[in-house]
Design a protein around this motif. Structure first.
Motif, PDB file in Angstrom:
ATOM      1  N   ARG A  13      -4.807  -5.463 -11.943  1.00  0.00           N
ATOM      2  CA  ARG A  13      -4.180  -5.778 -10.651  1.00  0.00           C
ATOM      3  C   ARG A  13      -4.313  -7.276 -10.407  1.00  0.00           C
ATOM      4  N   ASP A  54       3.879  -3.338 -12.735  1.00  0.00           N
ATOM      5  CA  ASP A  54       2.598  -2.624 -12.750  1.00  0.00           C
ATOM      6  C   ASP A  54       1.841  -2.982 -14.032  1.00  0.00           C
ATOM      7  N   HIS A  97      -0.699   0.529  -4.717  1.00  0.00           N
ATOM      8  CA  HIS A  97       0.597   0.882  -5.315  1.00  0.00           C
ATOM      9  C   HIS A  97       0.906   2.365  -5.153  1.00  0.00           C
ATOM     10  N   ASP A  98      -0.151   3.174  -4.960  1.00  0.00           N
ATOM     11  CA  ASP A  98       0.013   4.622  -4.907  1.00  0.00           C
ATOM     12  C   ASP A  98      -0.067   5.183  -3.492  1.00  0.00           C
ATOM     13  N   MET A  99      -0.599   4.400  -2.546  1.00  0.00           N
ATOM     14  CA  MET A  99      -0.795   4.896  -1.180  1.00  0.00           C
ATOM     15  C   MET A  99      -0.181   3.925  -0.179  1.00  0.00           C
ATOM     16  N   LYS A 114     -10.178  -0.468 -12.526  1.00  0.00           N
ATOM     17  CA  LYS A 114      -8.716  -0.464 -12.409  1.00  0.00           C
ATOM     18  C   LYS A 114      -8.197  -1.808 -11.893  1.00  0.00           C
ATOM     19  N   LEU A 147      -5.461   0.968  -5.280  1.00  0.00           N
ATOM     20  CA  LEU A 147      -4.679   2.145  -4.891  1.00  0.00           C
ATOM     21  C   LEU A 147      -3.457   1.795  -4.058  1.00  0.00           C
ATOM     22  N   ARG A 171       0.631   0.109 -16.217  1.00  0.00           N
ATOM     23  CA  ARG A 171       1.670   0.737 -17.053  1.00  0.00           C
ATOM     24  C   ARG A 171       2.076  -0.175 -18.202  1.00  0.00           C
TER      25      ARG A 171
END
Length: 514
Positions: free
Chosen positions: A323, A253, A370-372, A319, A368, A256
């Protein structure tokens, strides 16, 4: 009698005498005034009668003059009306004469036409007889009936027309392909030249420089509590090995990893490294990254000229800086796709605003994914629907990987711009093993076709050349083979951009002089 009595008597006597006299005098005066008034009234009456007679005479004269004037005006108007009536009668008479002349001319022309029609009918009859005689004579000479001769002529004409039609179609197709290819190359080349962007390969590790090797022990901490705290808060692995004066941050990621890098650099700069300080610096690093995300989103919007985006969408764009896709930075890729689509839309006379907006937002779902759960296309569509983007933009985003059919030319441009940005040399990174497998698969598909002598995958797998045996594959079969190879490659392989299938056939004659 005294004096008073005498005075009274005297007064009474005087009154008795003078009262009748006064009455008489007053009567006479009134009569005189009445007579005078009667005389004046007679005079006034006489004058009034005289004046009335004069007024009467004047009014009679005026009435006579008005009657005379009215009579004169009526006479004049009647005279004018008579003149107009006479002119109209004259014009009507002239028109009547003209109509009579025209009627005479029409009668004459009708007679002439009847005569001409009769002559034409006679000539037509003569020609029909001559034509029938010629047809009969031709049939006698040729030994064919009219229907047989007609069929022969139609067959010859059909053959000639087919040849000409085929030649015309081939020439038109060739010209259209040359023009279309040339124009497409010019537009795409111009678009690429206008927004040539640098690409750097992203990796899954970051390196943080240390002032000295003693700092490694402080980062690890007593019984490793510092490094464990940092790894727990950031979700990134810290690799402290024999690399001099450096710590490696490893994680898939990028967001992070960036938070961990900034926090570690701040800790090294501060010098105080303990769990409480680590937690504080990680929070500061997150705030700093959030600010960078906002700035990067605003930069992308400014560079592409896209206005009116919701602040949350701008943040999601920022964001994308953290990525990557096949080593290509997704934010830079989105900006490049937006610029490419805009330039091509301007060249083709389409709407550049729609093209640039859809190009910038086409990969918004990757911020998104990675989160959804779900593909980045579906996630992006859900997000854009939430923020009320238009149906044209939604279709362009949903169709950029061919999931649905494009409903606008701008959506087709997004597909083209996405492929151009992804397939240009250096834009994306793939492993050597995947690269070799792709080339081998290309050659394997090409060699599987009958008549192929040898195949070569060239230009980093963007072209495959097939050398065929001329005695087994004809010129017309080459076209079919190229199409079939292209279809198999599309169905069986995954690749960025497009792959050119080039079939080569040549005949060689070899002899030796002895």
């Amino acid at each position: 009698m005294n004096e008073v009595t005498i005075a009274i008597i005297t007064f009474l006597i005087s009154a008795a005498i003078f009262i009748p006299v006064g009455i008489f005098i007053r009567k006479k005066s009134a009569e005189s005034k009445i007579k005078s008034a009667e005389n004046e009234a007679d005079i006034i009456l006489a004058n009034a009668k005289k004046e009335a007679e004069n007024v009467k005479k004047e009014e009679i004269l005026k009435a006579k003059e008005e009657v005379l004037q009215t009579k004169n005006e009526l006479d004049k108007e009647i005279k004018e009306r008579r003149g107009e009536v006479q002119q109209q009668e004259k014009r009507l008479f002239q028109r009547e004469e003209a109509l009579e002349r025209r009627a005479d001319n029409f009668e004459k022309r009708e007679k002439d036409l009847e005569k001409n029609i009769q002559e034409v009918e006679e000539k037509k009859k003569t020609l029909d007889e001559a034509y029938s005689k010629q047809i009969t004579e031709l049939q006698r000479i040729a030994g064919l009936s009219t229907e047989e001769a007609k069929q022969i002529l139609l067959q010859q004409l059909d053959k000639t027309l087919n040849d000409e039609k085929a030649a015309l179609i081939k020439a038109t197709e060739t010209s259209a392909k040359e023009t279309a290819n040339k124009k497409a190359k010019e537009i795409i080349g111009y678009a690429i030249q206008k927004c040539a962007a640098d690409h750097t390969s992203e990796t899954t590790v970051s390196v943080v420089a240390l002032p000295n090797d003693d700092m490694k022990g402080r980062i690890i901490g007593r019984e490793g509590r510092n490094i464990k705290m940092l790894e727990t808060l950031t979700g990134i692995d810290l690799i402290i090995d024999d690399t001099p004066e450096a710590v490696i941050l490893s994680g898939f990621d990028p967001l992070r990893r960036e938070v961990a890098r900034i926090a570690l650099e701040k800790l090294i700069e501060d010098g105080r490294i303990h769990p409480a300080k680590i937690e504080e610096m990680v929070e500061k690093a997150k705030e700093e990254v959030e600010e960078v995300i906002k700035e990067e989103g605003e930069r992308a919007v400014m560079e592409t000229g896209v206005h009116g985006l919701h602040p949350d969408l701008v943040k999601l764009l920022g964001k994308l800086k953290y990525r990557t896709s096949y080593g290509q930075n997704v934010l830079n890729h989105s900006i490049e796709v937006s610029n490419l689509a805009r330039i091509m839309a301007e060249e083709l006379g389409l709407d550049p605003k729609i093209a640039r907006r859809a190009g910038l937002l086409h990969d918004i779902g990757k911020a998104l994914d990675h989160d959804m759960e779900g593909t980045h296309v579906q996630i992006g569509i859900d997000v854009l629907k939430k923020y009320k983007e238009s149906d044209v933009i939604l279709n362009a985003v949903e169709a950029h990987h061919g999931d649905v059919e494009p409903k606008s030319l701008e959506a087709v441009l997004i597909q083209a711009a996405d492929a151009i940005s992804a397939s240009r040399p250096g834009a994306r990174r793939e492993t050597l093993e995947a690269y070799i497998k792709r080339l081998e698969k290309l050659e394997e598909i090409a060699d599987s076709f009958e008549g192929v002598e040898k195949s070569y995958a060239i230009q980093a797998g963007r072209e495959v050349r097939l050398v065929v045996k001329p005695e087994k594959v004809s010129d017309s079969q080459m076209i079919t083979m190229a199409r079939e190879v292209a279809q198999r490659v599309e169905n069986e392989m995954e690749y960025p951009g497009q792959i050119k299938v080039n079939v080569i056939r040549e005949t060689r004659a070899i002899d030796y002089a002895k």
